[in-house]
Design an enzyme around this catalytic site. Structure first.
Site, short mmCIF file in Angstrom:
data_model
loop_
_atom_site.label_atom_id
_atom_site.label_comp_id
_atom_site.label_asym_id
_atom_site.label_seq_id
_atom_site.Cartn_x
_atom_site.Cartn_y
_atom_site.Cartn_z
N GLU A 92 -6.94 -2.30 4.94
CA GLU A 92 -6.81 -2.25 3.48
C GLU A 92 -5.90 -3.35 2.96
O GLU A 92 -6.15 -3.92 1.89
CB GLU A 92 -6.26 -0.87 3.06
CG GLU A 92 -7.27 0.24 3.23
CD GLU A 92 -6.66 1.64 3.19
OE1 GLU A 92 -5.67 1.87 3.92
OE2 GLU A 92 -7.18 2.49 2.45
N ASN A 94 0.88 -1.17 0.00
CA ASN A 94 0.00 0.00 0.00
C ASN A 94 0.92 1.23 0.00
O ASN A 94 1.38 1.67 1.05
CB ASN A 94 -0.86 -0.08 1.27
CG ASN A 94 -1.89 1.01 1.37
OD1 ASN A 94 -1.85 1.98 0.60
ND2 ASN A 94 -2.81 0.87 2.30
N HIS A 146 -10.64 5.61 -1.23
CA HIS A 146 -10.70 4.80 0.00
C HIS A 146 -11.56 3.55 -0.19
O HIS A 146 -12.12 2.99 0.77
CB HIS A 146 -11.27 5.61 1.19
CG HIS A 146 -10.32 6.62 1.74
ND1 HIS A 146 -10.71 7.87 2.16
CD2 HIS A 146 -8.98 6.57 1.94
CE1 HIS A 146 -9.65 8.55 2.60
NE2 HIS A 146 -8.59 7.78 2.46
N ARG A 164 -5.22 18.51 3.39
CA ARG A 164 -6.05 18.87 2.22
C ARG A 164 -7.32 19.58 2.69
O ARG A 164 -7.84 19.26 3.75
CB ARG A 164 -6.42 17.60 1.44
CG ARG A 164 -5.25 16.98 0.72
CD ARG A 164 -5.58 15.59 0.18
NE ARG A 164 -5.03 14.54 1.00
CZ ARG A 164 -5.34 13.24 0.90
NH1 ARG A 164 -6.19 12.84 -0.01
NH2 ARG A 164 -4.79 12.36 1.69
N ARG A 182 -2.13 -1.69 -3.88
CA ARG A 182 -3.19 -0.71 -3.90
C ARG A 182 -2.87 0.30 -5.00
O ARG A 182 -1.76 0.85 -5.04
CB ARG A 182 -3.26 0.00 -2.56
CG ARG A 182 -4.21 1.18 -2.56
CD ARG A 182 -4.34 1.74 -1.17
NE ARG A 182 -5.13 2.95 -1.18
CZ ARG A 182 -4.77 4.08 -0.58
NH1 ARG A 182 -3.62 4.14 0.07
NH2 ARG A 182 -5.55 5.12 -0.61
N GLY A 194 -8.79 9.36 8.60
CA GLY A 194 -7.36 9.21 8.85
C GLY A 194 -6.68 10.49 8.43
O GLY A 194 -7.29 11.57 8.50
N GLY A 247 -5.93 11.13 5.34
CA GLY A 247 -6.93 11.35 4.30
C GLY A 247 -8.26 10.98 4.92
O GLY A 247 -8.31 10.09 5.78
N HIS A 307 -9.75 5.62 16.94
CA HIS A 307 -9.03 5.89 18.20
C HIS A 307 -9.38 7.19 18.91
O HIS A 307 -8.85 7.44 19.98
CB HIS A 307 -7.52 5.88 17.95
CG HIS A 307 -7.02 4.63 17.33
ND1 HIS A 307 -7.04 3.42 17.97
CD2 HIS A 307 -6.52 4.37 16.09
CE1 HIS A 307 -6.57 2.49 17.18
NE2 HIS A 307 -6.25 3.03 16.03
P1 ADP Z 1 -3.39 7.34 7.03
O1 ADP Z 1 -4.45 8.08 6.29
O2 ADP Z 1 -2.01 7.92 6.85
O3 ADP Z 1 -3.45 5.82 6.89
P2 ADP Z 1 -4.31 6.85 9.74
O4 ADP Z 1 -5.55 6.12 9.36
O5 ADP Z 1 -3.22 6.08 10.40
O6 ADP Z 1 -3.71 7.67 8.54
O7 ADP Z 1 -4.75 8.06 10.70
C1 ADP Z 1 -3.82 8.99 11.15
C2 ADP Z 1 -4.56 10.02 12.00
O8 ADP Z 1 -5.17 9.34 13.12
C3 ADP Z 1 -3.66 11.09 12.58
O9 ADP Z 1 -4.29 12.36 12.49
C4 ADP Z 1 -3.54 10.68 14.04
O10 ADP Z 1 -3.32 11.77 14.90
C5 ADP Z 1 -4.93 10.11 14.27
N1 ADP Z 1 -4.97 9.33 15.49
C6 ADP Z 1 -4.40 8.13 15.74
N2 ADP Z 1 -4.62 7.78 17.03
C7 ADP Z 1 -5.36 8.77 17.59
C8 ADP Z 1 -5.91 9.01 18.88
N3 ADP Z 1 -5.74 8.14 19.88
N4 ADP Z 1 -6.62 10.15 19.07
C9 ADP Z 1 -6.77 11.03 18.09
N5 ADP Z 1 -6.28 10.88 16.85
C10 ADP Z 1 -5.58 9.75 16.61
#
Ligand code: ADP
Length: 399
Positions: free
Chosen positions: A379, A9, A180, A240, A92, A209, A211, A332
């Site tokens: 994914e 990915n 996505h 973005r 991906r 996330g 994105g 999270h």
């Molecule tokens: P990507 O799109 O790069 O795959 P992720 O799905 O890993 O990204 O998401 C990353 C985001 O998730 C970041 O903004 C990170 O701060 C947020 N994040 C991860 N854990 C927590 C948490 N416990 N509380 C708030 N935000 C979180």
């Protein structure tokens, strides 16, 4: 000998991977997962076994900004195979254009077709395709499968794919595609397992996330989504802007003297949470920890946009039975889920704060007319499943 499938990915500044074994077919069992951060500068590889045991943490390549990480990555993974056989690699691919509505075997012809799609996703497509060519050279015996992020949205009705542009532009490929898709396909499949009745209804999945986007699922299929022609549209994201009046682009071009390249850099790398917070962070965790007024406003705008676009998709679905949070923030962050859900009380959404605070699978109360859930996405597992299915088709075709 155990056969394995590697899921790759590749993003614009990082790469995630996961290795699955095929024992217990048709089940795929994760063996290890990892990532490579900062692909362009000095790449750093981390890798852990399925149970979390660290397997590698290494910096490699030079500082030339061009380090091809694939040979290093392949060696690192193959050193952990312990006699197992790497059979196939699934990739991906961000954009499948109009034609690729399902996974495809990687062939010389496919690669040529994919080259034609680079213009639709200039920052991602070429990076998704390059590893396929490298692998064909390094390991010609490997079966490779391209899995498209747009494909899951091919079920969207025509009306949801249209821009209000003259029809000639549609013929040029200027329409809404959505992204996505591998994440939504995985989440939709999990919903069938864990909440089959709900998955047959009207559900909005929120992939939040770096994105971020939303997908309206009717009986498990995408009928609309917030990203459109590019991955810039829809929700506010890490860097973005999400939905933006196109007049702003004209203004920047014509009145502020910005070049197209400068605007591209602005839109992909300097907007969203990072821009609104005044440069504090693109990372939600950091913003939530900050007391700065701009950081607080960035967080509030994220939740506001998310709730208002959930409202729009609820209209596309003609009502709402379920809301599912996924990806880093969605899985999270109790605080963001609460802020979004509090803005959706008019839709009948009620969350159980204790369940929400503990990231429980079901976070709505019994009184909520909308069931609110957390479903971790995967994914890489989706890529591996598609790759396995293609391998089986190939065996059948050769039998
Ligand atoms: P990507 O799109 O790069 O795959 P992720 O799905 O890993 O990204 O998401 C990353 C985001 O998730 C970041 O903004 C990170 O701060 C947020 N994040 C991860 N854990 C927590 C948490 N416990 N509380 C708030 N935000 C979180």
């Amino acid at each position: 000998m155990t056969d394995t499938i590697l899921a790759l990915n590749v993003g614009s500044s990082s790469l995630k991977f996961a290795l699955f074994s095929l024992n217990g077919d048709p089940c795929l069992t994760p063996i290890l997962r990892g990532g490579v951060e900062r692909l362009a500068a000095t790449p750093r590889l981390t890798m852990a076994a399925a149970d979390g045991t660290p397997l590698a943490d290494a910096v490699f390549g030079g500082n030339d900004g061009n380090a091809d990480v694939l040979p290093f990555l392949l060696n690192a993974i193959e050193s952990k195979l312990e006699g197992a056989n790497l059979l196939a690699v699934g990739h991906r691919v961000v954009h499948g254009g109009r034609d690729f509505t399902g996974p495809r075997l990687v062939t010389a012809e496919l690669l040529e077709d994919l080259d034609g799609l680079v213009a639709l996703a200039p920052l991602h497509e070429a990076q998704n395709i390059a590893p396929m060519r490298t692998l064909r050279r390094l390991r010609p015996q490997l079966v490779q499968v391209a899995c498209f992020d747009t494909a899951f949205h091919s079920t969207m009705p025509e009306i949801a794919t249209r821009f209000g542009l003259p029809r000639a532009y549609e013929a040029m490929g200027v329409r809404r595609y959505g992204f996505h898709g591998l994440s939504y396909e995985y989440v939709s499949g999990r919903m069938q397992d864990i909440a089959p009745d709900l998955s047959n209804g009207r559900v909005i999945a929120a992939h939040l996330g770096n994105g971020a986007s939303l997908c309206a699922l009717l009986q498990g299929r995408s009928i609309d989504t917030t990203m459109g022609f590019s991955a810039l549209d829809g929700l506010l994201m890490g860097t973005r802007p999400g939905t933006l009046d196109p007049g702003v682009i004209l203004h920047l071009l014509q009145r502020q003297g910005m070049t197209a390249a400068q605007i591209e850099d602005l839109l992909y790398h300097r907007c969203g949470l990072l821009g609104v917070s005044g440069g504090i962070a693109s990372d939600m965790r950091e913003l939530l920890a900050s007391k700065d007024a701009s950081a607080r406003e960035a967080v509030e705008l994220f939740a506001y946009r998310c709730a208002s676009q959930i409202g729009a998709l609820a209209a596309a679905l003609n009502g709402l039975d379920g809301l599912v949070f996924t990806a880093g923030i969605g899985e999270h962050s109790p605080e963001i889920r609460k802020r979004v859900c509090d803005r959706l009380r008019w839709l009948g959404v009620r969350i159980n704060e204790e369940a929400n605070d503990s990231n429980a699978p079901l976070i709505s109360t019994g009184a909520s007319t909308v069931e609110v859930r957390i479903v971790p996405t995967d994914e890489e597992a989706m890529i591996a499943r598609h790759t396995l299915a293609k391998l089986k088709n190939r065996h059948r075709a050769h039998a």
